[in-house]
Scaffold this active site. Structure first.
Site, PDB file in Angstrom:
ATOM      1  N   GLY A 285      36.109  32.308  49.256  1.00  0.00           N
ATOM      2  CA  GLY A 285      36.299  32.558  47.827  1.00  0.00           C
ATOM      3  C   GLY A 285      35.045  32.236  47.058  1.00  0.00           C
ATOM      4  N   ASP A 386      38.492  31.061  31.356  1.00  0.00           N
ATOM      5  CA  ASP A 386      39.331  30.603  32.471  1.00  0.00           C
ATOM      6  C   ASP A 386      38.695  29.388  33.151  1.00  0.00           C
ATOM      7  OD1 ASP A 386      41.605  30.669  33.942  1.00  0.00           O
ATOM      8  OD2 ASP A 386      40.950  32.246  35.309  1.00  0.00           O
TER       9      ASP A 386
END
Ligand SMILES: *[C@@H]1O[C@H](CO)[C@@H](O)[C@H](O)[C@H]1NC(C)=O
Ligand SMILES: *[C@@H]1O[C@H](CO)[C@@H](O)[C@H](O)[C@H]1NC(C)=O
Ligand SMILES: *[C@@H]1O[C@H](CO)[C@@H](O)[C@H](O)[C@H]1NC(C)=O
Ligand SMILES: *[C@@H]1O[C@H](CO)[C@@H](O)[C@H](O)[C@H]1NC(C)=O
Ligand SMILES: *[C@@H]1O[C@H](CO)[C@@H](O)[C@H](O)[C@H]1NC(C)=O
Ligand SMILES: *[C@@H]1O[C@H](CO)[C@@H](O)[C@H](O)[C@H]1NC(C)=O
Ligand SMILES: *[C@@H]1O[C@H](CO)[C@@H](O)[C@H](O)[C@H]1NC(C)=O
Length: 432
Positions: A285, A386
């Site tokens: 990721g 975010d």
């Protein structure tokens, strides 16, 4: 260039295919007919050196293909139309030597192709509007011989192409900015503004500093030592922090490898090979972010992330090294972060590294410095939208880097984009 006189015929509004119209240097009088707003194909309109009077018709602004407009040396009165936004194509505007009045409109920001603007020898008053900031292609700006007030905006120094600026004979005051166009400016462009200061090279007086009353001086005697003491404590604290970081010297080495990847094309095959055909075992990721193109928002996310990271450079932001994109595959190659993310440290017993107060403080500082850069120092304000522990990643030195700009928002500084930026990131839940 004749001696034609009388009013400009109103039937001019029926010349619907006309592209260039030169009526300058005659003796036309009366007003500019409202019908010019009909000439939607018009690109070049010159009416200078006539005897035209009354105000500029509002319909003139409707000519969205207009590139050159010269109406100087007439007797036009009234204010400029307030909404200039339809003049998207305009590159040159000569409006000098008329009797125009009022404040300058605030809609200049839309005229991004404007390179020549001459408003001199009118009676414009009020401040120079902030919206001039948006004239990013401006090369020549002549505001001389008006009645403009207030200070000279500092952003004039930031307009890259501005090489000719004339502010003489207004009522401007305060400090003359430095840099950009001001580094070469001459007295001829500033004279006739008796309250300007700075730039001793041109004979302007030095700017006076604000004088303190004796009472504030007494107050300072008490407050100042307290501030110095607090400041000293902070310096010692930062020294301890930075001193700790300096013990790890070999930071630059990893960036050289990064730069090498940066400047070449990376093919889909290479990514497939490097990740052993996207093997789950290699799922980090982090170093290569592959976007799921089945999700409709992925394209936008890719563009947003590229846009932000292309222009942002900060020690605490994740670096985008390269991209790989074709019709149904989009991947971002990011700086490899071997030490995982903050979330896993916060919720794992086996990784005590963020345990100490000092280490936590350091991470907080890293993240807030990244945010401070995006909000205040980056030329376009970026909202991350975010920010959460999973998006805070650690490199070899355990320096925190903020990642995942997939839904970041750019704030261009005008009010409209501030509204569009209100879309939340992770709805309903905000990680601590
Ligand atoms: C604008 O164009 C329309 C359509 O050709 C025409 O009917 C109208 O008279 C024109 N307006 C003026 C003010 O000339
Ligand atoms: C500008 O054009 C629009 C649409 O073409 C029209 O509705 C408007 O009345 C025009 N404005 C002026 C001031 O002529
Ligand atoms: C310009 O217009 C003003 C007001 O309409 C008028 O008083 C003046 O005489 C005009 N000047 C010329 C040169 O026509
Ligand atoms: C602006 O217009 C005035 C009056 O027409 C003229 O004297 C001056 O030279 C122009 N300025 C520039 C920079 O072209
Ligand atoms: C001018 O640009 C610099 C560097 O990009 C920026 O720091 C500064 O805030 C800008 N100044 C203005 C007045 O926009
Ligand atoms: C200043 O003048 C020099 C020489 O005329 C020129 O090369 C330079 O581009 C000018 N700088 C600005 C900011 O106008
Ligand atoms: C600026 O405008 C004034 C007044 O119109 C003129 O005298 C001066 O020469 C202009 N400055 C430059 C640098 O062209």
């Amino acid at each position: 260039g004749n001696i034609m006189f009388g009013p400009v015929p109103t039937q001019i509004g029926t010349l619907q295919s006309i592209v260039i119209l030169y009526l300058d240097d005659n003796k036309f009088s009366g007003s500019i007919p409202n019908g010019v707003g009909n000439l939607t194909t018009l690109q070049d309109l010159r009416l200078s050196y006539n005897l035209l009077s009354s105000s500029i018709p509002a319909s003139l602004v409707n000519l969205s293909n207009l590139i050159r407009l010269y109406i100087s040396h007439n007797n036009l009165t009234g204010a400029l139309p307030s909404d200039l936004s339809p003049w998207r194509a305009i590159a040159e505007m000569g409006i000098s030597a008329n009797n125009l009045v009022g404040s300058l409109p605030t809609s200049w920001g839309h005229l991004q192709l404007l390179s020549y603007l001459n408003l001199s020898q009118n009676t414009f008053n009020d401040l120079i509007p902030d919206s001039f900031k948006g004239l990013v292609n401006l090369e020549t700006l002549d505001l001389s011989h008006n009645n403009l007030l207030g200070g000279i905006p500092k952003y004039f120094a930031n307009l890259t192409f501005l090489t000719s600026l004339n502010l003489s004979f207004n009522n401007l005051q305060g400090q003359i900015p430095s840099g950009g166009v001001f580094s070469n400016i001459t007295l001829q462009s500033l004279m006739g503004n008796p309250r300007l200061c700075g730039v001793p090279r041109l004979g302007f007086p030095a700017c006076l500093e604000k004088s303190h009353s004796t009472r504030t001086k007494h107050l300072l005697k008490i407050v100042l030592p307290a501030i110095i003491a607090a400041f000293g404590a902070i310096v010692v604290f930062l020294y301890l922090l930075i001193g700790k970081k300096m013990k790890n010297p070999d930071i630059t080495a990893s960036f050289d490898i990064a730069d090498a990847i940066c400047h070449r094309l990376v093919s889909y095959q290479e990514i497939v090979r490097a990740t052993e055909n996207f093997n789950e075992d290699n799922l980090l990721g982090v170093a290569i972010k592959i976007l799921n193109m089945q999700v409709e928002r992925a394209l936008r996310s890719f563009d947003a992330e590229c846009h932000v990271l292309r222009m942002a450079r900060h020690r605490n932001l994740i670096k985008i090294l390269n991209t790989c994109s074709n019709l149904d595959f989009r991947a971002l190659l990011l700086q490899f972060m071997p030490n995982g993310n903050l979330e896993s440290y916060l919720h794992s017993e086996s990784r005590p590294c963020v345990g100490s107060f000092l280490k936590r403080m350091e991470i907080m500082l890293d993240v807030s410095m990244a945010m401070e850069y995006l909000h205040h120092e980056h030329h376009e304000v970026v909202l991350h939208c975010d920010l959460k522990p999973t998006n805070v990643l650690f490199d070899e030195e355990m320096t925190a880097h903020v990642a995942d700009f997939g839904i970041a928002k750019m704030l261009l500084g005008d009010d409209n984009s501030a509204v569009s930026a209100s879309m939340p990131g992770t709805i309903g839940y905000m990680a601590p």
